[in-house]
Design a protein around this motif. Structure first.
Motif, mmCIF file in Angstrom:
data_model
loop_
_atom_site.group_PDB
_atom_site.id
_atom_site.type_symbol
_atom_site.label_atom_id
_atom_site.label_comp_id
_atom_site.label_asym_id
_atom_site.label_seq_id
_atom_site.Cartn_x
_atom_site.Cartn_y
_atom_site.Cartn_z
ATOM 1 N N ALA A 1 45.487 7.126 5.511
ATOM 2 C CA ALA A 1 46.287 7.886 4.551
ATOM 3 C C ALA A 1 47.131 8.815 5.424
ATOM 4 O O ALA A 1 46.604 9.484 6.317
ATOM 5 C CB ALA A 1 45.401 8.681 3.613
ATOM 6 N N ILE A 2 48.435 8.819 5.199
ATOM 7 C CA ILE A 2 49.344 9.542 6.085
ATOM 8 C C ILE A 2 50.151 10.542 5.265
ATOM 9 O O ILE A 2 50.836 10.176 4.311
ATOM 10 C CB ILE A 2 50.284 8.550 6.805
ATOM 11 C CG1 ILE A 2 49.439 7.568 7.620
ATOM 12 C CG2 ILE A 2 51.292 9.283 7.680
ATOM 13 C CD1 ILE A 2 50.190 6.349 8.090
ATOM 14 N N GLY A 3 50.052 11.806 5.649
ATOM 15 C CA GLY A 3 50.817 12.859 4.994
ATOM 16 C C GLY A 3 52.155 13.036 5.680
ATOM 17 O O GLY A 3 52.204 13.330 6.872
ATOM 18 N N LEU A 4 53.216 12.831 4.933
ATOM 19 C CA LEU A 4 54.563 12.993 5.476
ATOM 20 C C LEU A 4 55.065 14.395 5.184
ATOM 21 O O LEU A 4 54.810 14.946 4.115
ATOM 22 C CB LEU A 4 55.502 11.950 4.861
ATOM 23 C CG LEU A 4 55.078 10.492 5.064
ATOM 24 C CD1 LEU A 4 56.004 9.558 4.297
ATOM 25 C CD2 LEU A 4 55.064 10.139 6.538
ATOM 26 N N ARG A 5 55.776 14.980 6.108
ATOM 27 C CA ARG A 5 56.299 16.332 5.912
ATOM 28 C C ARG A 5 57.308 16.374 4.761
ATOM 29 O O ARG A 5 57.438 17.376 4.088
ATOM 30 C CB ARG A 5 56.933 16.850 7.192
ATOM 31 C CG ARG A 5 55.913 17.026 8.296
ATOM 32 C CD ARG A 5 56.378 17.979 9.360
ATOM 33 N NE ARG A 5 55.451 17.996 10.466
ATOM 34 C CZ ARG A 5 54.320 18.689 10.492
ATOM 35 N NH1 ARG A 5 53.985 19.418 9.460
ATOM 36 N NH2 ARG A 5 53.529 18.641 11.537
ATOM 37 N N LYS A 6 58.024 15.280 4.568
ATOM 38 C CA LYS A 6 58.995 15.190 3.468
ATOM 39 C C LYS A 6 58.602 13.998 2.613
ATOM 40 O O LYS A 6 58.810 12.862 3.002
ATOM 41 C CB LYS A 6 60.413 15.002 4.005
ATOM 42 C CG LYS A 6 60.898 16.159 4.837
ATOM 43 C CD LYS A 6 62.266 15.896 5.397
ATOM 44 C CE LYS A 6 62.685 17.021 6.312
ATOM 45 N NZ LYS A 6 63.956 16.746 6.964
ATOM 46 N N GLY A 7 58.002 14.257 1.485
ATOM 47 C CA GLY A 7 57.619 13.169 0.598
ATOM 48 C C GLY A 7 56.129 13.128 0.336
ATOM 49 O O GLY A 7 55.358 13.940 0.847
ATOM 50 N N LEU A 8 55.741 12.154 -0.468
ATOM 51 C CA LEU A 8 54.346 11.988 -0.849
ATOM 52 C C LEU A 8 53.553 11.280 0.242
ATOM 53 O O LEU A 8 54.123 10.518 1.024
ATOM 54 C CB LEU A 8 54.272 11.171 -2.143
ATOM 55 C CG LEU A 8 54.927 11.819 -3.369
ATOM 56 C CD1 LEU A 8 54.949 10.821 -4.523
ATOM 57 C CD2 LEU A 8 54.196 13.082 -3.754
ATOM 58 N N PRO A 9 52.229 11.486 0.293
ATOM 59 C CA PRO A 9 51.410 10.742 1.250
ATOM 60 C C PRO A 9 51.468 9.240 0.960
ATOM 61 O O PRO A 9 51.695 8.821 -0.173
ATOM 62 C CB PRO A 9 49.996 11.286 0.998
ATOM 63 C CG PRO A 9 50.195 12.588 0.312
ATOM 64 C CD PRO A 9 51.459 12.462 -0.468
ATOM 65 N N VAL A 10 51.267 8.428 2.001
ATOM 66 C CA VAL A 10 51.272 6.972 1.877
ATOM 67 C C VAL A 10 50.019 6.405 2.540
ATOM 68 O O VAL A 10 49.394 7.073 3.358
ATOM 69 C CB VAL A 10 52.532 6.349 2.524
ATOM 70 C CG1 VAL A 10 53.791 6.774 1.803
ATOM 71 C CG2 VAL A 10 52.629 6.691 4.004
ATOM 72 N N ILE A 11 49.652 5.205 2.146
ATOM 73 C CA ILE A 11 48.551 4.496 2.799
ATOM 74 C C ILE A 11 49.176 3.332 3.543
ATOM 75 O O ILE A 11 49.794 2.458 2.940
ATOM 76 C CB ILE A 11 47.501 4.024 1.780
ATOM 77 C CG1 ILE A 11 46.864 5.234 1.104
ATOM 78 C CG2 ILE A 11 46.441 3.167 2.473
ATOM 79 C CD1 ILE A 11 45.870 4.907 0.029
ATOM 80 N N ARG A 12 49.031 3.342 4.867
ATOM 81 C CA ARG A 12 49.663 2.341 5.716
ATOM 82 C C ARG A 12 48.744 1.967 6.879
ATOM 83 O O ARG A 12 47.832 2.714 7.233
ATOM 84 C CB ARG A 12 50.979 2.863 6.318
ATOM 85 C CG ARG A 12 52.049 3.213 5.316
ATOM 86 C CD ARG A 12 52.694 1.968 4.738
ATOM 87 N NE ARG A 12 53.825 2.271 3.907
ATOM 88 C CZ ARG A 12 53.769 2.457 2.598
ATOM 89 N NH1 ARG A 12 52.621 2.402 1.973
ATOM 90 N NH2 ARG A 12 54.854 2.707 1.904
ATOM 91 N N LYS A 13 49.032 0.843 7.471
ATOM 92 C CA LYS A 13 48.361 0.415 8.694
ATOM 93 C C LYS A 13 49.186 0.951 9.864
ATOM 94 O O LYS A 13 50.403 0.768 9.908
ATOM 95 C CB LYS A 13 48.308 -1.105 8.760
ATOM 96 C CG LYS A 13 47.660 -1.636 10.023
ATOM 97 C CD LYS A 13 47.753 -3.143 10.108
ATOM 98 C CE LYS A 13 46.577 -3.748 9.384
ATOM 99 N NZ LYS A 13 46.420 -5.176 9.683
#
Length: 111
Positions: free
Chosen positions: A28-40
């Motif tokens: 789970a990756i928190g981006l400084r601009k935008g919503l968190p995403v789940i990525r490999k």
């Protein structure tokens, strides 16, 4: 790759990422601009504090005789992310745009 999370399953992410191996390298990756995403995370270039060597970098700004690449150090700090469905290729995100990463540590089936 078979889907990791199917209907009726819950992914458990750990808030501490140091020393923990993520299932199939999924975070789970928190981006400084935008919503968190789940990525490999496919590849993480240039760990903090490391220096990437650059030999004869072909750019219009190349200074003859210079020992330092004219490319900014921040340009080398990229994280390559891929969607879980693997249809699209990886995308590069500057490391400075990522606030946090939480590795997938367990998948729980509710059925």
């Amino acid at each position: 790759m078979a889907p990791v999370l199917l209907p009726g399953m819950i992914g458990v992410f750990c808030s501490q990422s140091e020393g923990i191996t993520a299932i199939q390298n999924i975070h789970a990756i928190g981006l400084r601009k935008g919503l968190p995403v789940i990525r490999k995370i496919v590849k993480h270039e240039k760990p903090a504090g490391a220096r990437r060597k650059s030999f004869m970098t072909p750019t219009p700004l190349h200074i003859p005789g210079s020992l330092v690449s004219p490319i900014a150090e921040s340009a080398h700090q990229m994280v390559f992310l891929k969607k879980l469905d693997e249809v699209d290729g990886p995308i590069a995100i500057p490391a400075k745009d990522i606030a946090w990463t939480h590795p997938l540590v367990r998948v729980i089936s509710l059925m």
